[in-house]
Write a protein that holds these residues in place. Structure first.
Motif, PDB file in Angstrom:
ATOM      1  N   GLY A  75     189.663   7.572  81.811  1.00  0.00           N
ATOM      2  CA  GLY A  75     191.023   8.082  81.715  1.00  0.00           C
ATOM      3  C   GLY A  75     191.912   7.368  80.735  1.00  0.00           C
ATOM      4  O   GLY A  75     193.113   7.646  80.668  1.00  0.00           O
ATOM      5  N   GLN A  76     191.360   6.451  79.905  1.00  0.00           N
ATOM      6  CA  GLN A  76     192.177   5.647  78.999  1.00  0.00           C
ATOM      7  C   GLN A  76     191.875   5.863  77.522  1.00  0.00           C
ATOM      8  O   GLN A  76     192.696   5.495  76.670  1.00  0.00           O
ATOM      9  N   VAL A  77     190.737   6.431  77.182  1.00  0.00           N
ATOM     10  CA  VAL A  77     190.293   6.461  75.783  1.00  0.00           C
ATOM     11  C   VAL A  77     190.621   7.804  75.128  1.00  0.00           C
ATOM     12  O   VAL A  77     190.190   8.863  75.592  1.00  0.00           O
ATOM     13  N   THR A  78     191.367   7.742  74.039  1.00  0.00           N
ATOM     14  CA  THR A  78     191.583   8.905  73.186  1.00  0.00           C
ATOM     15  C   THR A  78     190.437   8.992  72.186  1.00  0.00           C
ATOM     16  O   THR A  78     190.082   7.998  71.553  1.00  0.00           O
ATOM     17  N   ILE A  79     189.850  10.171  72.059  1.00  0.00           N
ATOM     18  CA  ILE A  79     188.840  10.423  71.041  1.00  0.00           C
ATOM     19  C   ILE A  79     189.537  11.091  69.868  1.00  0.00           C
ATOM     20  O   ILE A  79     190.065  12.200  69.991  1.00  0.00           O
ATOM     21  N   TYR A  80     189.574  10.386  68.743  1.00  0.00           N
ATOM     22  CA  TYR A  80     190.169  10.927  67.518  1.00  0.00           C
ATOM     23  C   TYR A  80     189.030  11.423  66.636  1.00  0.00           C
ATOM     24  O   TYR A  80     188.225  10.638  66.142  1.00  0.00           O
ATOM     25  N   ALA A  81     188.919  12.736  66.475  1.00  0.00           N
ATOM     26  CA  ALA A  81     187.790  13.347  65.771  1.00  0.00           C
ATOM     27  C   ALA A  81     188.296  14.036  64.518  1.00  0.00           C
ATOM     28  O   ALA A  81     188.989  15.042  64.591  1.00  0.00           O
ATOM     29  N   ALA A  82     187.923  13.508  63.349  1.00  0.00           N
ATOM     30  CA  ALA A  82     188.445  14.034  62.095  1.00  0.00           C
ATOM     31  C   ALA A  82     187.344  14.541  61.168  1.00  0.00           C
ATOM     32  O   ALA A  82     187.584  14.767  59.985  1.00  0.00           O
TER      33      ALA A  82
END
Length: 374
Positions: free
Chosen positions: A170-177
């Motif tokens: 519940g804490q990790v943002t996945i930044y997918a570019a």
């Protein structure tokens, strides 16, 4: 994928959790960057640097995927950037070399019938510089910034993504570019992957861009990241994310990395600024930087839409195009949440925010190599 079955030991998972707890206690947001990090410089690398430069963010790791260039070359550029700005502590994890279904051979053959694709990424760029886009995914390419002494970590990207979200539920943002292949593999290996993350931030898709840019006037629903691996996009957009935020072509075309911006950044002696000053020659839209900075500062976006997104998998001329529906129009088979789709950029504020980040000292930097890179 390399060593797809290898998992972190429980001891390393506990170390990841401890590091994340420390960052959370300090108020930092945890992020894993999934990127097709062609370089040196350019939108992919600049957006990665923006998140590293942000003091309110802890970058847990960077996972690599073939997209704008082959994964192996991207990995080398990313490792070298980390050396040059002094962040050797951030692990880089090798990921997917090829899309799930789409192939280079078939794609190039189909252009004879379906028309030329404006940007082929690793499979040929825009056709103007064939020497930069070899057919061999492991070909050693030129590196103006020098080759890294750092090596990628042993674990493959998909399992690293899985282990990291479970170490910090519940804490990790996945930044997918980049193309979404690594995320799709993680979701297929572990169906709880998406729901265990905090949120997904994506640069990808195209809704209805207002532009005279030749790439999009005749193909307004076409966007490279979704087009390169439509099946992966389908898996990801139908997964159980708590929140999805998307930066599409529509808002990306409202930005531009200019000579003026480069000159302003280069006036700083920070490692990030000097890396860009010495090696960044790309002057183009700031696709990935918008996704990064708008996550950090949502007020940089003045208009959004709520849409359900997918990729066309019909394997005809529209294969890989963006599909978008409102709540009333979405098909019953679509199982993912609605996405917040960014439409209008506060350009001046965005430009200044990016300049400020690049001119600032790099948090946690140790012995940046940029001064010795001449």
């Amino acid at each position: 994928m390399k060593r797809l079955g290898r998992r972190l030991t429980m001891g390393l998972v506990l170390l990841l959790a401890a590091a994340g707890a420390s960052a959370a206690d300090s108020g930092q947001q945890l992020v894993v960057i999934d990127q097709d990090g062609s370089g040196p410089g350019g939108s992919n690398i600049r957006s990665t640097m923006a998140l590293i430069q942000a003091p309110q963010v802890k970058v847990l790791g960077i996972t690599m995927v073939t997209g704008n260039a082959w994964m192996a070359a991207e990995t080398q550029h990313t490792l070298r950037m980390l050396e040059l700005i002094g962040r050797r502590d951030i692990g880089v994890y090798e990921g997917a070399v090829h899309p799930l279904v789409r192939s280079r051979k078939r794609t190039l053959a189909e252009q004879r019938f379906d028309g030329q694709v404006a940007w082929l990424g690793a499979w040929g760029g825009d056709g103007s510089e064939p020497e930069q886009y070899p057919a061999d995914p492991n070909a050693k390419q030129k590196m103006p910034e020098g080759r890294p002494t750092l090596a990628p970590r042993d674990q493959d990207a998909a399992h690293y993504l899985i282990d990291t979200v479970h170490a910090h539920p519940g804490q990790v943002t996945i930044y997918a570019a980049g193309p979404l292949t690594n995320l799709a593999l993680a979701q297929r290996i572990d169906p709880s992957f998406a729901e265990t993350a905090k949120q997904l931030v994506v640069m990808g898709g195209s809704i209805a861009p207002v532009t005279d840019n030749a790439e999009f006037t005749t193909s307004p629903s076409h966007e490279f990241n979704l087009w390169f691996d439509p099946e992966a996009a389908h898996i990801v957009f139908n997964a159980d994310w708590k929140k999805i935020t998307v930066t599409p072509v529509d808002i990306s075309l409202q930005s531009w990395y200019s000579d003026e911006m480069q000159h302003t950044i280069a006036s700083s002696d920070s490692p990030a600024a000097q890396y860009l000053a010495q090696y960044d020659t790309e002057r183009y839209f700031m696709w990935d930087e918008i996704a990064a900075l708008a996550w950090l500062h949502p007020d940089l976006v003045s208009k959004t839409r709520t849409l359900y997104l997918d990729a066309d998998m019909s394997h005809g001329p529209s294969y890989g195009d963006t599909l978008a529906w409102t709540e009333q129009a979405k098909p019953a088979a679509h199982t993912g949440p609605a996405a917040t789709v960014q439409m209008t950029l506060e350009r001046k504020a965005f430009d200044q925010a990016f300049i400020d980040l690049m001119q600032a000292p790099t948090p946690g930097a140790q012995q940046p190599a940029i001064a010795d890179a001449d």
